[in-house]
Each structure stands twice: as C-alpha cells, then as structure tokens.
Design a protein around this motif. Structure first.
Motif, mmCIF file in Angstrom:
data_model
loop_
_atom_site.group_PDB
_atom_site.id
_atom_site.type_symbol
_atom_site.label_atom_id
_atom_site.label_comp_id
_atom_site.label_asym_id
_atom_site.label_seq_id
_atom_site.Cartn_x
_atom_site.Cartn_y
_atom_site.Cartn_z
ATOM 1 N N SER A 1 56.736 -43.289 -46.935
ATOM 2 C CA SER A 1 57.029 -43.273 -45.514
ATOM 3 C C SER A 1 58.093 -42.233 -45.169
ATOM 4 N N GLY A 2 57.892 -41.569 -44.007
ATOM 5 C CA GLY A 2 58.884 -40.598 -43.550
ATOM 6 C C GLY A 2 59.985 -41.272 -42.748
ATOM 7 N N PHE A 3 59.825 -42.572 -42.506
ATOM 8 C CA PHE A 3 60.826 -43.269 -41.691
ATOM 9 C C PHE A 3 61.992 -43.723 -42.560
ATOM 10 N N ASN A 4 62.927 -42.811 -42.757
ATOM 11 C CA ASN A 4 64.129 -43.142 -43.509
ATOM 12 C C ASN A 4 65.326 -42.560 -42.755
ATOM 13 N N TYR A 5 66.503 -42.947 -43.183
ATOM 14 C CA TYR A 5 67.703 -42.553 -42.433
ATOM 15 C C TYR A 5 67.832 -41.032 -42.318
ATOM 16 N N ASN A 6 67.554 -40.330 -43.440
ATOM 17 C CA ASN A 6 67.735 -38.875 -43.378
ATOM 18 C C ASN A 6 66.832 -38.249 -42.324
ATOM 19 N N ASN A 7 65.585 -38.764 -42.233
ATOM 20 C CA ASN A 7 64.694 -38.194 -41.218
ATOM 21 C C ASN A 7 65.121 -38.562 -39.805
ATOM 22 N N LEU A 8 65.756 -39.704 -39.637
ATOM 23 C CA LEU A 8 66.253 -40.039 -38.297
ATOM 24 C C LEU A 8 67.269 -38.980 -37.850
ATOM 25 N N ARG A 9 68.194 -38.618 -38.750
ATOM 26 C CA ARG A 9 69.190 -37.619 -38.351
ATOM 27 C C ARG A 9 68.559 -36.222 -38.227
ATOM 28 N N LEU A 10 67.555 -35.936 -39.074
ATOM 29 C CA LEU A 10 66.930 -34.606 -38.997
ATOM 30 C C LEU A 10 66.095 -34.463 -37.719
ATOM 31 N N VAL A 11 65.338 -35.529 -37.378
ATOM 32 C CA VAL A 11 64.527 -35.438 -36.154
ATOM 33 C C VAL A 11 65.458 -35.359 -34.936
ATOM 34 N N THR A 12 66.578 -36.110 -34.979
ATOM 35 C CA THR A 12 67.542 -36.026 -33.880
ATOM 36 C C THR A 12 68.037 -34.584 -33.734
ATOM 37 N N ALA A 13 68.430 -33.991 -34.852
ATOM 38 C CA ALA A 13 68.917 -32.600 -34.805
ATOM 39 C C ALA A 13 67.804 -31.670 -34.320
ATOM 40 N N ASP A 14 66.564 -31.931 -34.753
ATOM 41 C CA ASP A 14 65.421 -31.106 -34.326
ATOM 42 C C ASP A 14 65.240 -31.157 -32.811
ATOM 43 N N LEU A 15 65.339 -32.373 -32.251
ATOM 44 C CA LEU A 15 65.111 -32.494 -30.809
ATOM 45 C C LEU A 15 66.205 -31.753 -30.037
ATOM 46 N N PHE A 16 67.438 -31.827 -30.547
ATOM 47 C CA PHE A 16 68.515 -31.052 -29.916
ATOM 48 C C PHE A 16 68.225 -29.563 -30.023
ATOM 49 N N ALA A 17 67.915 -29.130 -31.245
ATOM 50 C CA ALA A 17 67.770 -27.692 -31.474
ATOM 51 C C ALA A 17 66.564 -27.128 -30.722
ATOM 52 N N ALA A 18 65.423 -27.858 -30.786
ATOM 53 C CA ALA A 18 64.206 -27.303 -30.183
ATOM 54 C C ALA A 18 64.155 -27.556 -28.679
ATOM 55 N N GLY A 19 64.839 -28.610 -28.219
ATOM 56 C CA GLY A 19 64.628 -29.034 -26.835
ATOM 57 C C GLY A 19 65.698 -28.634 -25.844
ATOM 58 N N SER A 20 66.847 -28.151 -26.302
ATOM 59 C CA SER A 20 67.897 -27.893 -25.315
ATOM 60 C C SER A 20 68.006 -26.411 -24.952
ATOM 61 N N GLU A 21 68.260 -25.583 -25.949
ATOM 62 C CA GLU A 21 68.449 -24.141 -25.698
ATOM 63 C C GLU A 21 67.228 -23.528 -24.990
ATOM 64 N N THR A 22 66.015 -23.921 -25.443
ATOM 65 C CA THR A 22 64.782 -23.373 -24.853
ATOM 66 C C THR A 22 64.711 -23.690 -23.354
ATOM 67 N N THR A 23 64.958 -24.968 -23.018
ATOM 68 C CA THR A 23 64.798 -25.379 -21.615
ATOM 69 C C THR A 23 65.924 -24.813 -20.759
ATOM 70 N N SER A 24 67.166 -24.870 -21.267
ATOM 71 C CA SER A 24 68.264 -24.384 -20.419
ATOM 72 C C SER A 24 68.166 -22.869 -20.238
ATOM 73 N N THR A 25 67.718 -22.156 -21.264
ATOM 74 C CA THR A 25 67.551 -20.701 -21.120
ATOM 75 C C THR A 25 66.482 -20.388 -20.070
ATOM 76 N N THR A 26 65.393 -21.166 -20.081
ATOM 77 C CA THR A 26 64.336 -20.923 -19.080
ATOM 78 C C THR A 26 64.899 -21.128 -17.668
ATOM 79 N N LEU A 27 65.729 -22.160 -17.486
ATOM 80 C CA LEU A 27 66.303 -22.402 -16.157
ATOM 81 C C LEU A 27 67.254 -21.274 -15.751
ATOM 82 N N ARG A 28 67.975 -20.727 -16.737
ATOM 83 C CA ARG A 28 68.866 -19.602 -16.404
ATOM 84 C C ARG A 28 68.070 -18.367 -16.006
ATOM 85 N N TRP A 29 66.908 -18.162 -16.671
ATOM 86 C CA TRP A 29 66.039 -17.055 -16.234
ATOM 87 C C TRP A 29 65.549 -17.321 -14.818
#
Ligand code: HEM
Length: 487
Positions: free
Chosen positions: A278-306
């Motif tokens: 199973s991929g549902f372990n503590y390490n993946n919880l922190r990695l997916v959290t970091a992924d959502l921050f990394a992939a989901g914030s800069e991309t969207t805020s940069t688009t709004l600044r454009w």
C-alpha cells in the motif's frame, strides 16, 4: 543445437536493435561528457527547443551528459504521444536529488513518482478526494469564494497605492491548499502561515538553483559527505514543518468525521495497515502534501499575476471583462462557477492568459515506460522525454496569432466560447495535471472577484511591465507594481 539457437537468437535481437536505433530521432552533435548541453540555454530551455525544432523537426534528441533525452514539439506530436500512446510515455525519470529530500529511491508521492501501482493508487485517491470535497461543511467552491473575499479585503487595504500583488495572491492560493489539506485557512498575518510560506519559498528557490541541477546530472557529487545536508537545507526545513502540521492535525483526528484531505489519507492508512504494497503510509502523506503545495500554488498564483499584468497592458480588454461581470453578476453578489457559462468573453480571456502566459513551458519530464515508436522514430524504454508545451500553446499551425495576447482565439464568429484542442497548459494523458479542476475554479473565482471590485492600472511613474517571462521551473512575470482602484 541449443547453443546455436541461443547465439542465433542473440544475434537476431542485436541486429533488430541496431536497425531500430537507426530510426532514433535526429539531434545536434553530442560532445564527450557534456553531450549536447551547450545547445540549451537553461534559463530559457523552451526557446532553445523552438530553435532546435526548426532545424531537426518536431521530434529531436539531445544528450544530457549520459542521459538520452527526446524533445516532443507541436500539438500533433504531443497529442499522439500523451493521448494515443499514453502508457508508453507515462513514467517519470529518477531524479537523484529528491532521494535526499525524503522521496526515497522509489521517488514516491505523486508528482515525481515512477509509473506503477503506488502512483496509481495515490493519484486516484487524491483526485477523488479533491472532487468529492464535501468533507466538512463547505464545498471547495465555498472555500475559494471565501478566500477571494479575504484577498479583496487585503487588496483594499493597499488604499489604491502602488504595490506588488505577488505576495497577496500567493497567500490566497496557498491558503486554498491549506484548507484542502488541513481543513482551515490562516490569517495572512498568522505566524505559522508566514513561516510555512517563507520555508516553502526558500525550498522552491533552492530547487531552481544551479547546484541541484548539477547534482542531478552528476549524482556522484551527492556522495561527498555533507553535500546533501548543505544543499537541501531549505527543502528539509519545509518538510520538517509539514511534519509539525500533520502531527498537530493527528492529535484531533477522528475517523468518524473526515474534515479534509489529511483526515481522509489517515483513514486510508488505517485501512491499509497490513497491506505491504500500500502507498498509504506516513511518508507518502507528507510527500503528497508537499506535492500539492509545490504543484498547486506557484502555478496558479503565477497565472493570476499574468492575468493582472495583461489587464494593465490591455485596459480595453479589462473594461470588456468588467462590463460582462456587471451584466451577468452585478457588483454585489460574489461570482459562482455557474456564472461561467454565461460569460464567454471572460472565459476566453482567462484561457488566453493561460495560453499566452505559458506558465509551465516544458511541463514536467516524462520517461518512456517501454520501447515505443512515434511518427516512425524509435524511442527506447527509459528515455527522458521533454514535452515542449510552449510549442503547443504557440503552435503556428493551430493559433491565428500565436505570439499575441488575443482572447478571440477562444471565441467563435458569434462570440461564443470555444476551446481548441491544442489548449494544453495542463498537459494531457495519464500524467496530466491532477489539479486542473481546482486550478480552473481558482482562476475563475479569483479573477472575476478581483475585477468585480477593482480596476487595475499601471502606476504613473512605473515602466511598462515586460511581457516575456522569467523561467525557473515555471515562467513568471518580472516583478511589477500595480494600483488597484476600487470600482
Ligand atoms: C502536474 C500544470 C495547478 C497538481 C502538472 C503538469 C502541468 C501542470 C503542465 C505536468 C503534467 C505532465 O507531466 O504531463 C498546472 C497549471 C496549473 C496547475 C498550469 C495552474 C494554473 C495545479 C493544482 C494542483 C496541481 C491547483 C493541486 C492542488 C498537480 C499534480 C501533478 C501536476 C499532483 C502531477 C501529476 C502526476 O504526475 O500524476 N500540472 N497545474 N496542479 N499538477 Fe498541476
């Protein structure tokens, strides 16, 4: 006879491979050790790729020191690879530096995970959890609308003076990720929130620096004692802070009441306790959290600044969007996603911001999962694939004015909204952006709420902002100041 048959089979296989390799995509001459690296401007790789495309065609090869790289260009080629041969191109290359940031040698989480069972499980779970975000009392749209209100209050408090929108937009977009993961937003002045954003920004800057790129190409340098610790201080601090937030959340976790993404993940961890694979372990919880921050914030805020930058540069387009907002929504009630269908011009402008802004010009690297063939070229298993999304969003065979900001790309003769198939800012196929729906929701609600409340103008003493971007994983506007005049 056995020996003869084996030798024959090996010889046959060798000849077959040689023949296949003769169909490997063309590319510039590779030099010893450095390969073709001199042909690529690492500050603007998409521009170098556009030049190489003119010389070698839509599919060409490079050699990044020892790594074989194939670059795919233009809508037709990219669609054929990502949609028609989706699984062949679904893997991600191993990125040595991430092993030292906690991703392990299997590169888990979602964004850089190798194509396989764990990635599939985590992606499916994350998609459905974001889609059914009925957890807690508010829908995701309610939360984005609420955040847009806070953003407008913060913009108001600038009192029409020149300011850099970047920080406020960043706060708003990161808060949407926080609310998704932890079920609550932070005040923009909250110390925990400020620390989170500060650590996150440091980690992004660190990742985009020269040294991590060098370490990826020459990973043996990572064995020098102390190097990983020194180079990845910022990333480690960010991950440590995520641990603090998750641990705090776990203290109030109640499996009978799922409040947010973390709660839903913890519940899956409970269920999968005994399953080894199973991929549902503590390490993946922190990695997916970091992924959502990394992939989901800069991309969207940069688009709004454009988006705001293009409104400054094209005041007549800003007025037309505002006229549509006034007609369909008025000045009082907040915009909702239902309004979008009655707002073709605004939708066209938002899509054109994404096309022309070209925020993720070379996507994320893919890797071939098996030997494959594309338009007669042989591409072996394990080849790093760069998807030149910029060449799709500015494909001259598709767009009428590829190098101009022209919302009419998304309008038919009757002024109705149309979306050409080559609109691929979120990429396509199995690894396409997982947050596309959330990003579209944020772009529409934030953009319309801002333009409902303010007119954005260029301060008198400011130079005209540059239209070309600054590349560091994403392509973002050079810093600019703006005045938000209340309407
Ligand atoms: C991947 C664009 C917002 C989560 C990607 C990729 C692109 C992209 C180009 C690479 C796809 C590929 O490898 O072919 C964008 C843009 C956004 C945006 C332009 C905003 C305007 C978001 C948001 C989230 C998100 C809001 C989540 C909250 C992800 C994830 C992946 C990804 C998890 C990796 C998918 C995988 O490997 O399976 N995005 N993205 N993105 N995006 Fe986004």
């Amino acid at each position: 006879l056995g020996v003869f048959l084996t030798v024959f089979a090996l010889l046959f296989d060798f000849m077959k491979r040689r023949k296949k390799w003769s169909h490997y995509p063309p590319g510039p001459v590779s030099l010893p050790f450095i390969g073709t690296m001199l042909y690529v401007d690492f500050c603007n790789p998409h521009l170098s790729f556009n030049q190489l495309q003119k010389k070698f065609g839509n599919i060409f090869s490079l050699q990044n020191c020892w790594t074989n790289v194939v670059v795919l260009n233009g809508y037709k080629t990219v669609k054929e690879a990502l949609v028609h041969r989706s699984e062949d191109f679904a893997d991600r290359p191993y990125v040595p530096i991430y092993e030292h940031v906690g991703y392990g040698n299997k590169s888990e989480g979602i964004v850089i995970a190798r194509y396989g069972h764990v990635w599939k499980e985590l992606r499916k779970f994350t998609l459905s959890t974001l889609r059914n975000f009925g957890m807690g009392k508010k829908s995701l749209e309610d939360r984005v609308t609420e955040e847009a209100g806070f953003l407008c209050s913060a913009v108001s408090s600038e009192k029409g003076c020149p300011f850099d929108l970047r920080f406020l937009v960043n706060n708003a977009v990161c808060n949407v990720i926080c609310t998704t993961i932890y079920g609550e937003r932070f005040d923009y002045g909250d110390d925990t929130f400020k620390k989170l954003l500060h650590l996150f920004e440091n980690s992004l800057n660190e990742e985009a620096g020269f040294l991590p790129q060098l370490l990826n190409v020459v990973p043996i340098l990572l064995r020098i004692p102390g190097v990983p610790q020194k180079v990845f201080q910022g990333q480690k601090a960010f991950m440590d802070f995520i641990d603090v937030l998750i641990n705090k959340h776990m203290e109030t976790w109640n499996p009978a009441y799922i409040r947010d993404f973390s709660d839903a993940f913890l519940k899956e961890m409970e269920k999968g306790k005994t399953a080894e694979e199973s991929g549902f372990n503590y390490n993946n919880l922190r990695l997916v959290t970091a992924d959502l921050f990394a992939a989901g914030s800069e991309t969207t805020s940069t688009t709004l600044r454009w988006a705001v930058l293009y409104m400054l540069l094209h005041p007549e387009i800003q007025s037309k969007v505002q006229a549509e907002i006034d007609k369909v929504i008025g000045r009082e009630r907040p915009p909702t996603m239902k309004d979008q269908v009655s707002m073709p011009y605004t939708s066209a402008v938002i899509h054109e911001v994404q096309r022309y802004g070209d925020v993720v010009p070379i996507g994320l690297p893919h890797m071939t999962y098996r030997d494959t063939e594309l338009q007669g070229f042989f591409i072996p298993k394990g080849t790093t694939i760069i998807i030149n999304l910029s060449s799709v969003l500015k494909d001259e065979t598709v767009w009428e004015k590829p190098n101009e900001f022209y919302p009419e790309h998304f309008l038919d003769a009757n002024g109705q909204f149309v979306k050409p198939e080559a609109f691929l800012p979120f990429s396509a196929g199995r690894r396409a952006c997982l947050g596309e729906q959330l990003a579209k929701l944020e772009l529409f609600i934030f953009f319309t709420t801002l333009l409902q409340k303010f007119t954005f103008v260029l301060p008198e003493d400011q130079p005209r902002p540059w239209e070309n971007g600054h590349f560091a994983l994403t392509s973002s506007p050079h810093p600019y100041l703006v005045q938000a005049v209340p309407r």
